[in-house]
Write an enzyme that holds these catalytic residues in place. Structure first.
Site, PDB file in Angstrom:
ATOM      1  N   TYR A 107     -11.735  -3.993  -3.108  1.00 55.70           N
ATOM      2  CA  TYR A 107     -12.425  -3.386  -2.101  1.00 55.70           C
ATOM      3  C   TYR A 107     -14.306  -3.400  -2.022  1.00 55.70           C
ATOM      4  O   TYR A 107     -14.657  -3.388  -0.629  1.00 55.70           O
ATOM      5  CB  TYR A 107     -11.895  -2.488  -0.931  1.00 55.70           C
ATOM      6  CG  TYR A 107     -10.405  -2.965  -0.499  1.00 55.70           C
ATOM      7  CD1 TYR A 107     -10.171  -3.518   0.176  1.00 55.70           C
ATOM      8  CD2 TYR A 107      -9.613  -1.960  -1.594  1.00 55.70           C
ATOM      9  CE1 TYR A 107      -9.049  -3.813   0.645  1.00 55.70           C
ATOM     10  CE2 TYR A 107      -8.097  -2.228  -0.554  1.00 55.70           C
ATOM     11  CZ  TYR A 107      -7.849  -3.088   0.544  1.00 55.70           C
ATOM     12  OH  TYR A 107      -6.565  -3.064   0.746  1.00 55.70           O
ATOM     13  N   ASN A 155      -1.857  -0.061   7.587  1.00 53.15           N
ATOM     14  CA  ASN A 155      -1.126  -1.089   7.958  1.00 53.15           C
ATOM     15  C   ASN A 155      -0.695  -2.291   6.722  1.00 53.15           C
ATOM     16  O   ASN A 155      -0.072  -3.218   6.533  1.00 53.15           O
ATOM     17  CB  ASN A 155      -2.435  -2.105   8.356  1.00 53.15           C
ATOM     18  CG  ASN A 155      -3.206  -2.841   7.267  1.00 53.15           C
ATOM     19  OD1 ASN A 155      -2.904  -2.045   5.914  1.00 53.15           O
ATOM     20  ND2 ASN A 155      -4.616  -3.460   7.747  1.00 53.15           N
ATOM     21  N   LYS A 182       0.973  -0.886   0.058  1.00 52.59           N
ATOM     22  CA  LYS A 182       0.294   0.206  -0.134  1.00 52.59           C
ATOM     23  C   LYS A 182       1.163   1.129   0.539  1.00 52.59           C
ATOM     24  O   LYS A 182       2.141   1.260   0.650  1.00 52.59           O
ATOM     25  CB  LYS A 182      -0.982  -0.179   1.474  1.00 52.59           C
ATOM     26  CG  LYS A 182      -2.132  -1.269   1.152  1.00 52.59           C
ATOM     27  CD  LYS A 182      -2.783  -1.221   2.517  1.00 52.59           C
ATOM     28  CE  LYS A 182      -3.327  -2.459   2.470  1.00 52.59           C
ATOM     29  NZ  LYS A 182      -4.675  -2.874   3.547  1.00 52.59           N
ATOM     30  N   HIS A 186      -1.457  -5.662   1.579  1.00 50.50           N
ATOM     31  CA  HIS A 186      -2.964  -6.451   1.044  1.00 50.50           C
ATOM     32  C   HIS A 186      -2.377  -7.369   0.413  1.00 50.50           C
ATOM     33  O   HIS A 186      -1.052  -7.936   0.101  1.00 50.50           O
ATOM     34  CB  HIS A 186      -3.782  -5.475   0.399  1.00 50.50           C
ATOM     35  CG  HIS A 186      -4.655  -7.076  -0.072  1.00 50.50           C
ATOM     36  ND1 HIS A 186      -6.011  -7.072   0.147  1.00 50.50           N
ATOM     37  CD2 HIS A 186      -4.734  -7.139  -1.270  1.00 50.50           C
ATOM     38  CE1 HIS A 186      -6.247  -8.233  -0.298  1.00 50.50           C
ATOM     39  NE2 HIS A 186      -5.819  -7.932  -1.250  1.00 50.50           N
ATOM     40  N   GLU A 197      -8.729 -11.232  -7.683  1.00 54.84           N
ATOM     41  CA  GLU A 197      -7.891  -9.818  -7.882  1.00 54.84           C
ATOM     42  C   GLU A 197      -7.197  -9.864  -8.943  1.00 54.84           C
ATOM     43  O   GLU A 197      -6.850  -9.250  -9.248  1.00 54.84           O
ATOM     44  CB  GLU A 197      -7.238  -9.885  -6.308  1.00 54.84           C
ATOM     45  CG  GLU A 197      -8.717  -9.805  -5.015  1.00 54.84           C
ATOM     46  CD  GLU A 197      -8.260  -9.487  -3.648  1.00 54.84           C
ATOM     47  OE1 GLU A 197      -7.134 -10.539  -3.433  1.00 54.84           O
ATOM     48  OE2 GLU A 197      -8.820  -8.997  -2.602  1.00 54.84           O
TER      49      GLU A 197
END
Ligand code: RTP
Ligand code: MG
Length: 148
Positions: A49, A112, A9, A115, A126
């Site tokens: 998402y 965080n 990310k 992913h 994905e």
């Protein structure tokens, strides 16, 4: 061979953790078969998402993912989906075990770092969302002689 989708990310990229994250997955024995640094469109972030569309954090999550470049990757190996999730650690970095990526480097659930697909079927969805099949490489010849 099982495949998973991993995305570093924007916070992981900006904190200089790209190499460290790749190193951990590589040294575990998984094979990197596709990688690109990219700016993410709102459309792609929302599709990725989609399962969280009705959650209160959806808007902020999408804004964050499109705010700066990410590193999108496909990794391959036996059991890679579940194993990568273990290497990544729990969603909330404060609860993630030391020794995991989030446990070692994060403190905020909204930042965080990384992913990883949560199931084999999710990974397939994905990977096809983020990559063309022609962007993925084969390790077939190397695997026969080195790893398995
Ligand atoms: P990811 O999909 O990003 O790999 O993370 P995950 O499976 O561990 O967690 P998930 O439940 O899928 O949530 C997706 C991302 O949304 C953000 N989040 N914020 N309460 C909150 O503010 C909250 N809950 C989740 C996190 O950044 C999480 O990674
Ligand atoms: Mg998730």
């Amino acid at each position: 061979m099982e495949r998973t989708f991993i995305m570093i990310k924007p916070d992981g990229v900006q904190r200089g953790l790209t190499g460290e994250i790749i190193k951990r997955l590589e040294q575990k024995g998984f094979n990197l078969i596709g990688m690109k640094m990219m700016s993410v469109s709102r459309e792609l972030a929302e599709k990725h998402y989609d399962v969280h569309r009705d959650k209160p954090f959806f808007g902020n999550l999408v804004e964050f993912i499109i705010s700066a470049p990410v590193v999108a990757m496909v990794w391959e190996g036996e059991g890679v989906v579940a194993s990568a999730r273990k290497i990544i650690g729990a969603t909330n970095p404060l609860s993630a075990e030391p020794g995991t990526i989030r446990g070692d480097y994060g403190i905020s659930i909204g930042r965080n770092l990384i992913h990883g697909s949560d199931a084999v079927e999710t990974a397939q969805r994905e990977i096809s969302l983020w990559f063309e099949e022609t962007e993925l490489s084969s390790w077939e010849a190397a695997l026969k002689t080195w790893i398995y």
